[in-house]
Design a protein around this motif. Structure first.
Motif, short mmCIF file in Angstrom:
data_model
loop_
_atom_site.label_atom_id
_atom_site.label_comp_id
_atom_site.label_asym_id
_atom_site.label_seq_id
_atom_site.Cartn_x
_atom_site.Cartn_y
_atom_site.Cartn_z
N SER A 98 44.54 39.13 30.04
CA SER A 98 44.58 39.22 31.51
C SER A 98 43.80 40.43 31.99
CB SER A 98 46.03 39.28 31.98
OG SER A 98 46.10 39.50 33.38
N HIS A 99 44.00 41.56 31.32
CA HIS A 99 43.27 42.76 31.76
C HIS A 99 41.77 42.59 31.59
CE1 HIS A 99 42.61 46.89 32.92
NE2 HIS A 99 41.73 46.95 31.94
N ALA A 100 41.37 42.01 30.46
CA ALA A 100 39.93 41.80 30.23
C ALA A 100 39.34 40.92 31.33
CB ALA A 100 39.72 41.16 28.86
N SER A 101 40.09 39.92 31.76
CA SER A 101 39.61 39.02 32.81
C SER A 101 39.57 39.73 34.17
CB SER A 101 40.54 37.80 32.88
OG SER A 101 40.10 36.88 33.86
N LEU A 102 40.57 40.53 34.46
CA LEU A 102 40.59 41.28 35.72
C LEU A 102 39.47 42.31 35.77
CD1 LEU A 102 44.45 41.71 35.88
CD2 LEU A 102 43.08 40.63 37.69
N LYS A 103 39.18 42.91 34.63
CA LYS A 103 38.10 43.89 34.54
C LYS A 103 36.73 43.23 34.62
CE LYS A 103 36.05 47.13 31.20
NZ LYS A 103 36.19 47.71 29.83
N GLY A 104 36.55 42.13 33.89
CA GLY A 104 35.25 41.49 33.80
C GLY A 104 34.98 40.48 34.88
N ASP A 105 35.74 39.38 34.88
CA ASP A 105 35.47 38.29 35.81
C ASP A 105 35.85 38.63 37.25
OD1 ASP A 105 34.33 36.58 34.00
OD2 ASP A 105 36.17 35.49 33.56
N TYR A 106 36.96 39.33 37.44
CA TYR A 106 37.41 39.59 38.82
C TYR A 106 36.95 40.94 39.34
CZ TYR A 106 40.08 37.26 42.44
OH TYR A 106 40.43 36.57 43.57
N ALA A 107 36.56 41.83 38.44
CA ALA A 107 35.99 43.14 38.80
C ALA A 107 36.87 43.90 39.78
CB ALA A 107 34.59 42.96 39.37
N VAL A 108 38.17 44.03 39.44
CA VAL A 108 39.09 44.76 40.31
C VAL A 108 39.73 45.95 39.60
CG1 VAL A 108 39.61 42.87 41.89
CG2 VAL A 108 40.95 43.12 39.78
N SER A 109 39.24 46.29 38.42
CA SER A 109 39.81 47.42 37.72
C SER A 109 39.07 48.70 38.11
CB SER A 109 39.79 47.20 36.20
OG SER A 109 40.58 48.17 35.54
N ALA B 15 43.19 47.27 52.21
CA ALA B 15 42.40 46.80 53.34
C ALA B 15 40.99 47.34 53.31
CB ALA B 15 43.08 47.18 54.65
N GLU B 16 40.78 48.47 52.61
CA GLU B 16 39.46 49.09 52.54
C GLU B 16 38.74 48.73 51.25
OE1 GLU B 16 41.13 52.97 54.97
OE2 GLU B 16 40.16 53.24 53.04
N SER B 17 39.39 47.97 50.40
CA SER B 17 38.82 47.63 49.11
C SER B 17 38.19 46.24 49.17
CB SER B 17 39.92 47.66 48.05
OG SER B 17 40.80 46.57 48.27
N GLY B 18 37.95 45.68 47.99
CA GLY B 18 37.37 44.35 47.93
C GLY B 18 38.39 43.24 47.90
N TYR B 19 39.66 43.55 48.23
CA TYR B 19 40.71 42.53 48.11
C TYR B 19 40.41 41.32 48.99
CZ TYR B 19 45.39 40.48 47.98
OH TYR B 19 46.45 39.63 47.81
N ASN B 20 40.16 41.56 50.27
CA ASN B 20 39.89 40.43 51.16
C ASN B 20 38.61 39.71 50.76
OD1 ASN B 20 42.21 40.98 52.61
ND2 ASN B 20 41.15 42.15 54.20
N GLU B 21 37.65 40.46 50.22
CA GLU B 21 36.42 39.84 49.75
C GLU B 21 36.70 38.89 48.59
OE1 GLU B 21 32.01 41.34 48.41
OE2 GLU B 21 33.73 42.34 47.52
N ARG B 22 37.56 39.32 47.66
CA ARG B 22 37.89 38.45 46.52
C ARG B 22 38.55 37.16 47.02
NH1 ARG B 22 35.51 42.19 45.11
NH2 ARG B 22 35.42 43.21 43.08
N ARG B 23 39.44 37.29 47.98
CA ARG B 23 40.11 36.11 48.50
C ARG B 23 39.09 35.14 49.10
NH1 ARG B 23 45.87 35.30 51.36
NH2 ARG B 23 45.56 33.15 52.02
N ALA B 24 38.15 35.65 49.87
CA ALA B 24 37.13 34.80 50.47
C ALA B 24 36.29 34.12 49.38
CB ALA B 24 36.24 35.62 51.41
N GLN B 25 36.00 34.85 48.31
CA GLN B 25 35.18 34.28 47.23
C GLN B 25 35.87 33.12 46.54
OE1 GLN B 25 34.56 37.94 45.07
NE2 GLN B 25 32.54 38.30 45.99
N VAL B 26 37.16 33.26 46.23
CA VAL B 26 37.83 32.17 45.53
C VAL B 26 38.11 31.00 46.47
CG1 VAL B 26 38.77 33.60 43.70
CG2 VAL B 26 40.10 33.28 45.78
N GLU B 27 38.26 31.27 47.74
CA GLU B 27 38.39 30.16 48.69
C GLU B 27 37.10 29.35 48.75
OE1 GLU B 27 39.58 32.11 52.28
OE2 GLU B 27 41.70 32.15 51.73
N GLU B 28 35.97 30.05 48.74
CA GLU B 28 34.68 29.36 48.72
C GLU B 28 34.49 28.60 47.41
OE1 GLU B 28 30.73 28.12 49.84
OE2 GLU B 28 32.63 28.56 50.86
#
Length: 347
Positions: A276-287, A203-216
């Motif tokens: 998958s890890h490369a994508s999560l690290k690079g494109d999704y920036a959640v690592s 809840a304090e991380s960028g999780y909700n932000e990521r969700r809003a970004q992909v919805e947009e």
């Protein structure tokens, strides 16, 4: 005073007790809130919740792991770990005070310890109050608890896996239709999970932000969800950041589907995990840099087919596909080169 049982904490036997496992996700990360495909499996570690009516107008919640008691008036949410339980109580129509004794050996961070707690609580409530909830409806109620009481706009994977998966197979879930089927692990391989020792708070991380970004991103592409985009080239028209976030979701869905193709062996499955890890690290920036370090050590080990972060990210656990019978030795070798305090292995 630390209590080791419901009886010790409350002076009487519980009226209902239930367990639910944590989960580790092999492929399909951050796709479940866009209707995508996921491949989790249950882990042996479980959360256990014992419940009993107390005849008062407040809930008394005791966590053995934290040695902490929280008292919450019926109808209120509370703080700390309380919302995971009081949310379940509220959505299940509980109007009387309950005692709860909670214990868990599910490591926090990427292994769905919160979903395990919600599913265990709802299972115990189902028995206590004779609720008409099948395992899918129970999982969806756990998701609702996260959204309305915890404040995390999660998808359905964690609660579905905790409610329906086992440790012997992977559970392919179509998170749009909720169709699911068991999928065998690649032959000659086993799963290794290591907690990085880096804590995270969704809840304090960028999780909700990521969700809003992909919805947009889905809105700009004119589709209900990114699940409806199969060609990664289609996202290249999006503005920066949204483009990268959408590219991860589209390619990650494709990786899950590729893992299901006939003839996929442990080597190919491991390659998909690495990608998958490369994508999560690079494109999704959640690592996290420490997580990346641990993943790199695993990927370099000769008995590892593939490795990646697992869970929402920003710390937490990593998962590796390892040559059968080599998980323990691999973990020992990798942890010798990884000094993060608090790391632990989940067999």
């Amino acid at each position: 005073m630390t209590h080791t049982s419901y009886e010790e904490a409350f002076g009487r036997a519980p009226q209902a007790t239930a367990q639910a496992p944590g989960r580790v996700n092999l492929l399909g990360e951050h796709t479940d809130y866009q209707g995508g495909f996921v491949l989790p499996t249950a882990i042996p570690q479980q959360a256990t919740v014992a419940l009993g009516r107390n005849g008062t107008d407040e809930h008394v919640l005791y966590s053995a792991n934290l040695d902490q008691t929280i008292r919450v008036p019926v109808g209120e949410v509370g703080s700390g770990f309380a919302p995971y339980l009081t949310g379940c109580f509220a959505l299940s129509g509980v109007q009387e005070g309950l005692n709860a004794f909670i214990t868990s050996d599910v490591p926090s961070g990427g292994l769905s310890s919160s979903a395990a707690l919600e599913v265990a609580t709802l299972r115990a409530l189902r028995d206590l109050a004779d609720l008409d909830l099948d395992d899918v409806a129970l999982a969806l109620r756990g998701v609702q608890v996260e959204h309305e009481f915890v404040g995390v706009k999660c998808g359905v994977m964690d609660q579905m896996a905790s409610s329906l998966a086992d440790t012997r197979t992977m559970l392919l879930i179509d998170t749009r239709s909720l169709d699911r089927r068991a999928v065998p692990f690649p032959a000659g391989a086993e799963v290794l999970v290591i907690d990085s020792g880096v804590p995270r708070r969704l809840a304090e991380s960028g999780y909700n932000e990521r969700r809003a970004q992909v919805e947009e991103a889905a809105r700009l592409l004119g589709v209900p969800q990114l699940r409806d985009v199969t060609d990664p080239a289609a996202v290249e028209t999006l503005p920066p950041i949204l483009r990268e976030r959408a590219r991860h979701v589209v390619t990650e869905n494709n990786r899950v589907l590729a893992a299901l193709e006939p003839g996929v062996d442990a080597v190919r499955f491991g390659q998909l995990m690495n990608a998958s890890h490369a994508s999560l690290k690079g494109d999704y920036a959640v690592s996290h840099e420490r997580v990346d370090e641990l993943v790199a050590l695993l990927q370099a080990h000769p008995d590892v087919y593939g490795a990646r972060m697992t869970g929402a990210g920003f710390g937490g656990a990593v998962v590796a596909l390892v040559r059968q019978g080599q998980a323990t030795a691999t973990a020992q070798a990798v942890l010798a080169g990884y000094s993060e305090q608090g790391s632990q292995v989940v067999p």
